[in-house]
Design a protein around this motif. Sequence first.
Motif, PDB file in Angstrom:
ATOM      1  N   PRO A 151      11.711 -42.468   8.818  1.00 57.69           N
ATOM      2  CA  PRO A 151      10.646 -42.053   8.467  1.00 57.69           C
ATOM      3  C   PRO A 151       9.618 -41.576   9.068  1.00 57.69           C
ATOM      4  O   PRO A 151       8.114 -41.831   8.596  1.00 57.69           O
ATOM      5  CB  PRO A 151      10.236 -43.692   8.058  1.00 57.69           C
ATOM      6  N   GLY A 152       9.275 -41.404  10.398  1.00 54.90           N
ATOM      7  CA  GLY A 152       8.589 -41.376  10.982  1.00 54.90           C
ATOM      8  C   GLY A 152       7.952 -42.432  12.204  1.00 54.90           C
ATOM      9  O   GLY A 152       7.692 -43.319  11.881  1.00 54.90           O
ATOM     10  N   GLY A 153       7.032 -42.610  12.674  1.00 56.79           N
ATOM     11  CA  GLY A 153       6.462 -43.240  14.190  1.00 56.79           C
ATOM     12  C   GLY A 153       5.074 -43.512  14.207  1.00 56.79           C
ATOM     13  O   GLY A 153       4.842 -42.247  14.523  1.00 56.79           O
ATOM     14  N   SER A 154       4.421 -44.438  14.700  1.00 62.82           N
ATOM     15  CA  SER A 154       4.561 -45.337  14.750  1.00 62.82           C
ATOM     16  C   SER A 154       4.953 -46.791  13.240  1.00 62.82           C
ATOM     17  O   SER A 154       5.722 -47.643  13.604  1.00 62.82           O
ATOM     18  CB  SER A 154       4.169 -46.350  15.916  1.00 62.82           C
ATOM     19  N   SER A 155       4.145 -46.431  12.758  1.00 65.31           N
ATOM     20  CA  SER A 155       4.390 -46.944  11.461  1.00 65.31           C
ATOM     21  C   SER A 155       5.030 -46.533  10.439  1.00 65.31           C
ATOM     22  O   SER A 155       4.637 -46.698   9.164  1.00 65.31           O
ATOM     23  CB  SER A 155       2.643 -47.211  11.233  1.00 65.31           C
ATOM     24  N   GLY A 156       6.691 -46.067  11.262  1.00 62.94           N
ATOM     25  CA  GLY A 156       7.541 -45.933   9.983  1.00 62.94           C
ATOM     26  C   GLY A 156       7.369 -46.883   9.231  1.00 62.94           C
ATOM     27  O   GLY A 156       8.603 -46.586   8.010  1.00 62.94           O
ATOM     28  N   GLY A 157       7.490 -48.383   9.407  1.00 61.94           N
ATOM     29  CA  GLY A 157       7.906 -49.353   8.639  1.00 61.94           C
ATOM     30  C   GLY A 157       6.463 -49.492   7.281  1.00 61.94           C
ATOM     31  O   GLY A 157       6.840 -49.321   6.170  1.00 61.94           O
ATOM     32  N   ALA A 158       5.664 -49.047   7.556  1.00 63.47           N
ATOM     33  CA  ALA A 158       4.632 -49.287   6.867  1.00 63.47           C
ATOM     34  C   ALA A 158       4.275 -48.376   5.488  1.00 63.47           C
ATOM     35  O   ALA A 158       4.169 -48.626   4.652  1.00 63.47           O
ATOM     36  CB  ALA A 158       3.304 -49.027   7.450  1.00 63.47           C
ATOM     37  N   ALA A 159       5.064 -47.109   5.959  1.00 65.47           N
ATOM     38  CA  ALA A 159       5.244 -45.748   5.288  1.00 65.47           C
ATOM     39  C   ALA A 159       6.303 -45.840   4.289  1.00 65.47           C
ATOM     40  O   ALA A 159       6.273 -45.291   3.399  1.00 65.47           O
ATOM     41  CB  ALA A 159       5.494 -44.206   6.256  1.00 65.47           C
ATOM     42  N   ALA A 160       7.339 -46.529   4.643  1.00 67.16           N
ATOM     43  CA  ALA A 160       8.907 -46.415   4.365  1.00 67.16           C
ATOM     44  C   ALA A 160       8.587 -47.140   2.727  1.00 67.16           C
ATOM     45  O   ALA A 160       8.411 -47.467   2.059  1.00 67.16           O
ATOM     46  CB  ALA A 160       9.837 -46.678   5.277  1.00 67.16           C
ATOM     47  N   ALA A 161       7.951 -48.843   3.406  1.00 68.23           N
ATOM     48  CA  ALA A 161       7.520 -49.882   2.385  1.00 68.23           C
ATOM     49  C   ALA A 161       6.751 -49.359   1.160  1.00 68.23           C
ATOM     50  O   ALA A 161       7.149 -49.544   0.006  1.00 68.23           O
ATOM     51  CB  ALA A 161       6.980 -50.750   2.362  1.00 68.23           C
ATOM     52  N   VAL A 162       5.584 -48.555   1.548  1.00 67.84           N
ATOM     53  CA  VAL A 162       5.149 -47.980   0.218  1.00 67.84           C
ATOM     54  C   VAL A 162       5.714 -46.800  -0.528  1.00 67.84           C
ATOM     55  O   VAL A 162       5.780 -46.691  -1.917  1.00 67.84           O
ATOM     56  CB  VAL A 162       3.730 -47.096   1.144  1.00 67.84           C
ATOM     57  N   ALA A 163       7.075 -46.045   0.247  1.00 64.88           N
ATOM     58  CA  ALA A 163       7.392 -45.048  -0.327  1.00 64.88           C
ATOM     59  C   ALA A 163       8.810 -45.648  -1.240  1.00 64.88           C
ATOM     60  O   ALA A 163       8.934 -45.006  -2.308  1.00 64.88           O
ATOM     61  CB  ALA A 163       8.255 -44.204   1.021  1.00 64.88           C
ATOM     62  N   ALA A 164       9.095 -46.524  -0.858  1.00 63.37           N
ATOM     63  CA  ALA A 164      10.259 -47.821  -1.144  1.00 63.37           C
ATOM     64  C   ALA A 164       9.471 -48.221  -2.378  1.00 63.37           C
ATOM     65  O   ALA A 164      10.781 -49.446  -2.727  1.00 63.37           O
ATOM     66  CB  ALA A 164      11.209 -48.310  -0.170  1.00 63.37           C
ATOM     67  N   ALA A 165       8.357 -48.511  -3.184  1.00 63.79           N
ATOM     68  CA  ALA A 165       7.866 -49.349  -3.555  1.00 63.79           C
ATOM     69  C   ALA A 165       8.227 -50.595  -3.595  1.00 63.79           C
ATOM     70  O   ALA A 165       8.846 -51.627  -3.962  1.00 63.79           O
ATOM     71  CB  ALA A 165       8.685 -49.914  -4.967  1.00 63.79           C
ATOM     72  N   GLU A 166       8.346 -51.227  -1.808  1.00 62.72           N
ATOM     73  CA  GLU A 166       8.618 -51.964  -1.406  1.00 62.72           C
ATOM     74  C   GLU A 166       7.265 -53.226  -0.747  1.00 62.72           C
ATOM     75  O   GLU A 166       7.006 -54.069  -0.159  1.00 62.72           O
ATOM     76  CB  GLU A 166       9.096 -52.375   0.287  1.00 62.72           C
ATOM     77  N   ALA A 167       5.985 -52.669  -1.270  1.00 60.65           N
ATOM     78  CA  ALA A 167       4.942 -52.757  -1.173  1.00 60.65           C
ATOM     79  C   ALA A 167       3.514 -52.016  -1.462  1.00 60.65           C
ATOM     80  O   ALA A 167       3.549 -51.052  -1.342  1.00 60.65           O
ATOM     81  CB  ALA A 167       4.200 -53.256   0.857  1.00 60.65           C
ATOM     82  N   TYR A 168       2.747 -52.400  -2.190  1.00 60.50           N
ATOM     83  CA  TYR A 168       1.594 -51.358  -2.804  1.00 60.50           C
ATOM     84  C   TYR A 168       0.739 -50.602  -2.180  1.00 60.50           C
ATOM     85  O   TYR A 168       0.336 -49.657  -2.144  1.00 60.50           O
ATOM     86  CB  TYR A 168       0.463 -52.126  -4.007  1.00 60.50           C
ATOM     87  N   TYR A 169       0.042 -51.764  -0.993  1.00 59.15           N
ATOM     88  CA  TYR A 169      -0.267 -51.348  -0.205  1.00 59.15           C
ATOM     89  C   TYR A 169       0.250 -51.299   1.391  1.00 59.15           C
ATOM     90  O   TYR A 169       0.686 -52.700   1.334  1.00 59.15           O
ATOM     91  CB  TYR A 169      -1.749 -50.712  -0.105  1.00 59.15           C
ATOM     92  N   THR A 170      -0.307 -50.283   2.171  1.00 60.14           N
ATOM     93  CA  THR A 170       0.668 -51.634   3.838  1.00 60.14           C
ATOM     94  C   THR A 170      -1.040 -50.898   4.795  1.00 60.14           C
ATOM     95  O   THR A 170      -2.011 -50.086   5.085  1.00 60.14           O
ATOM     96  CB  THR A 170       1.726 -51.084   4.281  1.00 60.14           C
ATOM     97  N   LEU A 171      -0.779 -51.677   5.846  1.00 61.73           N
ATOM     98  CA  LEU A 171      -1.805 -51.903   6.844  1.00 61.73           C
ATOM     99  C   LEU A 171      -1.514 -50.656   8.544  1.00 61.73           C
ATOM    100  O   LEU A 171       0.169 -51.808   8.655  1.00 61.73           O
ATOM    101  CB  LEU A 171      -2.653 -52.591   7.363  1.00 61.73           C
ATOM    102  N   GLY A 172      -1.031 -49.648   8.661  1.00 64.48           N
ATOM    103  CA  GLY A 172      -0.210 -49.517   9.801  1.00 64.48           C
ATOM    104  C   GLY A 172      -1.338 -49.244  11.132  1.00 64.48           C
ATOM    105  O   GLY A 172      -3.006 -49.044  11.055  1.00 64.48           O
TER     106      GLY A 172
END
Length: 491
Positions: A151-172
């Motif tokens: 997903p890229g990095g280091s904020s890969g989880g933050a970007a993936a969560a938005v892309a996967a509809a697992e959060a409406y927004y995130t902070l990285g």
Amino acid sequence: MIKLDESALSLGERLKKREVGVREAAGAVLERIEKKDGECRAYLSVFKEEAFKRADEIQKQIDAGEAASPLAGVPMAIKDNICVKGLPTTCGSRMLEHFRPPYDATVTTRLHDAGAVLLGKLNMDEFAMGSTTETSYFGACKNPWDVTRVPGGSSGGAAAAVAAAEAYYTLGSDTGGSIRQPCSFCGVTGLKPTYGAVSRYGLVAYASSLDQIGPIARDAKDLAAVLDVIVGKDEKDATSVDAGEGGYLVSLTGDVRGLKVGIPSDYFGEGLDEEVKEKVLAAAKKLEEMGAVVEEFPMPMVEYAIPAYYIIASAEATSNLSRYDGIKYGFRAEKFDDLIDLYVQSRSQGFGMEVKRRIMLGNFVLSSGYYDAYYKKALQVKALIKGEFDKAFERFDLLLGPAAPTTALKLGESLQDPLKMYLGDIYTVSVNLAGLPGLVAPCGFDGQGLPVGVQLIGRPFGEKTLLNTAYAYQQATDFHTKRPQEGREDR
């Protein structure tokens, strides 16, 4: 009915009108995480009980007409190097596996005051050192568009969560592209603010002169709303400044007529994938059709950005990570002979390979006989790069280029060749060296259906120009509305 693919502001508006409930929204996203995140691994920890308790609190505020923020009640998540009092903050490392901070980061407090519902903490490269989210001690995060890719990095989880509809927004957090590059890989929108615009208090430091917290969301309008909440001077962070504090959302007009856009020709040379080049230049063309004035210009200093960045970042990391010694907090080795051996064993076992590599590099460039040859020279190059940007902004309102030379790489590719991973930051690190704001928005897809992102770079504290340009572009295109298909292992 909860729409997992709608924007944060859209959901916030429906919550305010009480068309849906805050607990209902939190429950829908938590259910999505439970069903889907085993495949993606965007989250390191999920706070289900705390999220529902918080949702009930915010619902009472909404019912009483006391929730002022347009994001009140919207479920979100935070990268796991940003402190939340009493809850895990691991930085993706064994070293902090059991760490529970006794305080909140300033951005955490500001989001809480705005009515955010925190769902959990997000996966990341260990201590933010990496470009793939594969160096996490707790397992690699995968790209929702194709789970065989990073997903890229280091904020890969933050970007993936938005892309996967697992959060409406995130902070990285972004030290050298750690928000912008994963947003490009995951087809979402992200902003690295100007250095000092957002407090770093409570962000576990990687390289203190380069780190910056920023938002990731589905579109520029959501970014503006989040930035309105987290921006501003903080007495707990001496490097934070008064950036005008807010007004980003209301400043969006969608008008880019007369905007002067510079395209650094050196960003489009050898190493850039042809499909990425085509999509990024098409984004420039679209802005031109909307009334912007687009012009190419040379920016040769960019070729020195990678070595300067990795010398400075590694030197600062060496200093910041020296606090993890097995004594005060963090991982402590069970077997050791004496105090020195305790340090050695705790750090050897507690840190992963990439972190140890950068500690060694940092110690080398700061050592006697090499300081002047490497670290001092890197600081001089940093000043030259900033000067070149200053010169460019005498002519242009913003600069436009790629965020990464390729689309998402296959899992394991970069780990086999760390130098290749470092070179992948070529288009992002100079923004951190110069302390500038940078925004990435989706601008198309390659032949394999993988997202491509366009990067916009602004003057210091020029976030309003970046956000408005991205907003205008997204009003005229629909790339930011595209979502990953379910289960793409067979691609």
